[in-house]
Scaffold this active site. Structure first.
Site, PDB file in Angstrom:
ATOM      1  N   SER A 233      48.244  41.670  34.774  1.00 46.16           N
ATOM      2  CA  SER A 233      47.238  41.332  35.777  1.00 46.16           C
ATOM      3  C   SER A 233      45.957  42.111  35.536  1.00 46.16           C
ATOM      4  CB  SER A 233      47.764  41.651  37.188  1.00 46.16           C
ATOM      5  OG  SER A 233      48.929  40.916  37.481  1.00 46.16           O
ATOM      6  N   SER A 271      50.162  36.414  35.390  1.00 43.66           N
ATOM      7  CA  SER A 271      48.998  37.283  35.497  1.00 43.66           C
ATOM      8  C   SER A 271      48.308  37.067  36.834  1.00 43.66           C
ATOM      9  CB  SER A 271      48.006  36.998  34.356  1.00 43.66           C
ATOM     10  OG  SER A 271      46.908  37.884  34.421  1.00 43.66           O
ATOM     11  N   ASP A 273      45.026  37.548  38.746  1.00 44.47           N
ATOM     12  CA  ASP A 273      43.624  37.740  38.348  1.00 44.47           C
ATOM     13  C   ASP A 273      42.737  37.666  39.585  1.00 44.47           C
ATOM     14  OD1 ASP A 273      44.551  37.612  35.604  1.00 44.47           O
ATOM     15  OD2 ASP A 273      44.656  35.442  35.879  1.00 44.47           O
TER      16      ASP A 273
END
Length: 334
Positions: A233, A271, A273
């Site tokens: 991340s 991830s 974001d």
């Protein structure tokens, strides 16, 4: 602990930033510090925890201004590219377009303690004696590949120390604060920052880089870097002195993700974001047409901040909590 942190600090002080290596990303000039602290009176503080063989974590605090943030709330915008994360305070920021606390970054399992640290910090501010509701803003990435993330560190008091440590001026980068145990592109990640001047305005980016993909530096592949280490991340915190509406701050936040694409992010399923932008600029908001150069500049600063995080991190030995084994991650060397 103190000896470990001191030795690491000396090592990181010798690491080059991107511009030390002759790498100039984009066309807009950086500010004097090439850091988020080039904007207004923004301050940054870290608590770095390197203890024994297993603790590699910490917290990073970003204060928009030196006053009471609850009483003098900066306009803000939040953009989420992939919501695999635990960003505390997100919905109220999106609804009201402002922040009412400083920003804390830490590890995934410490978000609740970060909220408590910000609540205690805010209640203690002069003028807040009758406050009964606080929207604490805490971002996170998972440092469990180098840190015993189950060990309940940093504590509430350690995160309050990061807030107390916040200062204007140069920002320590690399494996410090919330970036102590992070990994990016299969390399040691960390905290990085950069800034850009756009006409009369300044904006800066600070990143907690813990994501993957196929690394590119100014558009070019890098030899010897692990391929497609995809998950992880990133949190981007962006400050500007351009007086923008919360809607245009959200648009600015969204543009920062183009910096992830430029450096080679895989933008994977796993991830998280997140980009949070706040403005310290007084006066009426600028119009839409004034935003385009700010959009371009935030892409540049995001890319360079990530590169600085990688370059400043160095090698790190730690503990992989998921697999219950030691782990060693190399830093980026160009």
């Amino acid at each position: 602990m103190r000896a470990s942190v001191a030795a690491a600090t000396r090592r990181w002080a010798e690491m080059p930033r991107a511009r030390d290596l002759g790498l100039s990303i984009g066309r807009f000039p950086p500010g004097p510090l090439n850091a988020i602290t080039d904007v207004g009176q923004v301050a940054v503080g870290h608590v770095t925890l390197i203890e024994g063989d297993r603790t590699r974590t910490g917290a990073t605090a970003i204060l928009p201004h030196p006053g009471n943030v609850f009483a003098d709330r900066p306009r803000a915008g939040l953009s989420v590219l992939n919501g695999f994360g635990k960003f505390a305070g997100a919905t109220q920021v999106q609804e009201l377009g402002e922040i009412e606390t400083p920003i804390l970054l830490t590890n995934t399992l410490a978000v609740g303690r970060g909220v408590e640290a910000l609540v205690r910090h805010t209640l203690a501010q002069p003028g807040n004696a009758h406050v009964t509701s606080i929207n604490a803003v805490v971002g996170e990435t998972n440092d469990g590949r180098l840190n015993d993330i189950r060990a309940a560190r940093p504590t509430v008091e350690e995160m309050r120390a990061a807030l107390a440590n916040a200062r204007p001026g140069p920002v320590t980068e690399g494996a410090v604060g919330a970036g102590t145990g992070t990994i990016s592109f299969g390399l040691k990640g960390g905290i990085g920052t950069a800034s850009r001047r756009v006409g009369e305005h300044m904006q800066g980016v600070l990143v907690q880089a813990n994501f993957g993909g196929t690394l590119r530096v100014d558009g070019r592949p890098v030899a010897g870097v692990p391929e497609a280490d995809a998950d992880g991340s990133i949190v981007l915190v962006i400050a500007t002195d351009a007086p923008l509406s919360s809607r245009n701050l959200t648009r600015l936040a969204s543009r920062s993700f183009a910096g992830l694409a430029r450096i080679g992010s895989a933008l994977s399923n796993g991830s998280g974001d997140y980009a949070l932008v706040f403005s310290v600029g007084p006066g009426a908001p600028l119009g839409n047409d004034a935003c385009s150069p700010l959009f371009e500049a935030v892409i540049e600063a995001a890319e360079e901040a990530i590169l600085n995080a990688l370059l400043m991190a160095g090698d790190m030995d730690g503990y992989d909590a998921r697999h219950d084994r030691p782990n060693r991650v190399a830093g980026l060397k160009l």
